[in-house]
Write an enzyme that holds these catalytic residues in place. Structure first.
Site, short mmCIF file in Angstrom:
data_model
loop_
_atom_site.label_atom_id
_atom_site.label_comp_id
_atom_site.label_asym_id
_atom_site.label_seq_id
_atom_site.Cartn_x
_atom_site.Cartn_y
_atom_site.Cartn_z
CE1 TYR A 288 -10.89 9.46 -3.46
CE2 TYR A 288 -11.77 10.19 -1.38
CZ TYR A 288 -11.76 10.24 -2.76
OH TYR A 288 -12.64 11.06 -3.42
CE LYS B 214 -17.63 -3.16 5.28
NZ LYS B 214 -16.58 -2.19 5.70
CD GLU C 242 -2.70 1.21 2.50
OE1 GLU C 242 -3.64 0.41 2.42
OE2 GLU C 242 -2.51 1.95 3.47
NE ARG D 62 -17.64 5.85 8.78
CZ ARG D 62 -17.69 5.80 10.10
NH1 ARG D 62 -18.82 5.51 10.71
NH2 ARG D 62 -16.60 6.00 10.82
CB ALA E 182 -18.44 1.25 3.77
CE LYS F 119 8.89 5.22 7.20
NZ LYS F 119 8.39 4.86 8.49
P1 FAD Z 1 -18.25 1.01 7.65
O1 FAD Z 1 -18.16 -0.34 7.08
O2 FAD Z 1 -19.36 1.88 7.21
O3 FAD Z 1 -18.26 0.84 9.24
C1 FAD Z 1 -18.07 1.96 10.10
C2 FAD Z 1 -18.72 1.67 11.46
O4 FAD Z 1 -20.14 1.71 11.30
C3 FAD Z 1 -18.41 0.28 12.02
O5 FAD Z 1 -18.34 0.37 13.43
C4 FAD Z 1 -19.61 -0.55 11.58
O6 FAD Z 1 -19.82 -1.68 12.44
C5 FAD Z 1 -20.73 0.47 11.70
N1 FAD Z 1 -21.84 0.21 10.77
C6 FAD Z 1 -21.77 -0.19 9.49
N2 FAD Z 1 -22.99 -0.28 8.95
C7 FAD Z 1 -23.86 0.10 9.90
C8 FAD Z 1 -25.27 0.24 9.98
N3 FAD Z 1 -26.05 -0.07 8.92
N4 FAD Z 1 -25.83 0.67 11.15
C9 FAD Z 1 -25.07 0.98 12.23
N5 FAD Z 1 -23.72 0.86 12.22
C10 FAD Z 1 -23.12 0.43 11.07
N6 FAD Z 1 -9.64 5.84 5.47
C11 FAD Z 1 -9.42 6.83 4.56
O7 FAD Z 1 -9.79 7.98 4.81
N7 FAD Z 1 -8.79 6.58 3.37
C12 FAD Z 1 -8.36 5.33 3.03
O8 FAD Z 1 -7.82 5.13 1.96
C13 FAD Z 1 -8.58 4.26 3.96
N8 FAD Z 1 -8.18 3.00 3.67
C14 FAD Z 1 -8.45 1.98 4.57
C15 FAD Z 1 -8.07 0.67 4.24
C16 FAD Z 1 -8.31 -0.37 5.12
C17 FAD Z 1 -7.90 -1.77 4.74
C18 FAD Z 1 -8.92 -0.11 6.39
C19 FAD Z 1 -9.16 -1.24 7.36
C20 FAD Z 1 -9.31 1.18 6.72
C21 FAD Z 1 -9.08 2.25 5.82
N9 FAD Z 1 -9.47 3.56 6.10
C22 FAD Z 1 -9.23 4.56 5.20
C23 FAD Z 1 -10.09 3.88 7.39
C24 FAD Z 1 -11.64 3.79 7.33
O9 FAD Z 1 -12.12 4.79 6.45
C25 FAD Z 1 -12.16 4.03 8.75
O10 FAD Z 1 -11.81 2.96 9.59
C26 FAD Z 1 -13.65 4.36 8.85
O11 FAD Z 1 -13.89 4.84 10.17
C27 FAD Z 1 -14.58 3.16 8.63
O12 FAD Z 1 -14.65 2.83 7.32
P2 FAD Z 1 -15.44 1.50 6.85
O13 FAD Z 1 -15.47 1.50 5.38
O14 FAD Z 1 -14.90 0.32 7.55
O15 FAD Z 1 -16.90 1.85 7.44
#
Ligand code: FAD
Length: 285
Positions: free
Chosen positions: A49, A162, A17, A107, A123, A269
């Site tokens: 992103y 999801k 990454e 998300r 998300a 890095k």
């Molecule tokens: P979601 O899947 O939407 O989950 C977020 C929270 O909401 C979780 O606690 C979930 O249990 C809860 N939830 C989901 N659906 C519901 C629902 N229907 N009702 C109630 N609660 C719900 N961030 C960046 O800004 N840029 C990046 O490029 C980036 N890359 C990442 C890559 C990886 C592999 C990982 C693990 C994280 C990355 N992140 C990045 C961080 C990520 O954006 C954050 O962790 C963010 O807070 C959650 O994103 P998510 O897509 O997991 O959210």
């Protein structure tokens, strides 16, 4: 190349990454690091992103250039909570025009000042939109130790939702204790989540980075790793070496335990990425 096909086709994959710069002044420096990392020929590279979405053009540019110049497939990240739907659609069009076939649908963190846009809450809504707007291979994030916002253990229920919305694979948040990952994978499979899960490993090469990562992800730090940081933390060269070795050992244990897909958070890095690839040159065959 689509990542879902790659994961099916190759016995073991290792991906790396990179993250884009925050401003155009830093673009050349970041791009150079990304190109050096691409020269290591990982199975694919992901390009993150920027939190607020303002750096989406850099994500697209770096991802497109790596594919074009090195033949390494790329996965472009996309977050939604800080963007309008219109902006998200524009970014997807840009990805498509640049030949990017793989998107990690996220998300994003909720900004401290609160949401500016209200088109997306989770998300899963972005995943549905991506599915409805083209033939991308779509990945999502998962959290072996639970997402920091989740107080109860609802994560797996939402994760299943999801995946059912159309995910082709998942990538995990970083973890230092493989047992945590094995336990999570078992629970995910029990919950009916059958897509490939790529294990995310971050080589911790300095003590400050560790503090920041723990604060952001709530990751458990095993005693063995804490001892390494306590002992080597004040010596940058030794800490870097120890961080590469620890991550390499984690990956070797994962592969020996039947885990086939590994993702390394390189923190831009190239020397750290190269150290890991060298340590694993035979193990990855
Ligand atoms: P979601 O899947 O939407 O989950 C977020 C929270 O909401 C979780 O606690 C979930 O249990 C809860 N939830 C989901 N659906 C519901 C629902 N229907 N009702 C109630 N609660 C719900 N961030 C960046 O800004 N840029 C990046 O490029 C980036 N890359 C990442 C890559 C990886 C592999 C990982 C693990 C994280 C990355 N992140 C990045 C961080 C990520 O954006 C954050 O962790 C963010 O807070 C959650 O994103 P998510 O897509 O997991 O959210």
């Amino acid at each position: 190349m689509r990542i879902d096909e790659l994961l099916k086709r190759k016995k073991i994959t290792l991906s790396l990454e990179v993250f884009p710069p925050k401003s155009s002044e830093k673009f050349e420096e970041t791009n150079r690091a990304a190109r050096e990392i691409a020269r290591l020929k990982p199975d694919f590279m992901s390009v993150t992103y920027g939190a607020g979405g303002g750096t989406s053009v850099f994500t697209a540019e770096i991802a497109a250039e790596i594919q074009r110049d090195f033949g390494v497939p790329t996965l472009a990240h996309l977050t939604c909570v800080s963007s309008s739907r219109e902006h998200v659609m524009q970014v997807l069009r840009d990805y498509r025009e640049k030949g990017i076939e793989n998107v990690l649908a996220l998300r994003g963190d909720i900004p401290p000042e609160g949401r500016k846009y209200h088109d997306y809450r989770y998300a899963v809504e972005l995943i549905r939109d991506i599915r409805a707007n083209g033939d991308f291979c779509v990945g999502g994030a998962c959290y072996p130790e639970g997402h920091v916002e989740s107080e109860n253990k609802q994560d797996l229920h939402h994760l299943k939702e999801k995946v059912d919305a159309g995910l082709d694979f998942l990538t995990t948040q970083l973890f230092f204790n493989n047992e945590v990952f094995f336990h999570f994978l078992y629970r995910a499979r029990e919950a009916g989540i059958t897509v490939p899960v790529i294990a995310g490993i971050m080589p911790m090469t300095n003590a400050n980075m560790l503090k920041r990562s723990i604060a952001m992800s709530g990751t458990e730090v095993p005693r063995r790793f804490r001892a390494i940081v306590d002992y080597f933390g004040s010596s940058p060269a030794a800490m870097k070496q120890a961080g590469i070795v620890y991550a390499s050992e984690q990956i070797i244990d994962l592969i020996a335990s039947g885990i086939r897909h590994i993702h390394v958070y390189t923190m831009n890095k190239p020397d750290v990425a190269a150290g890991i690839m060298n340590n694993l040159s035979e193990a990855l065959k």
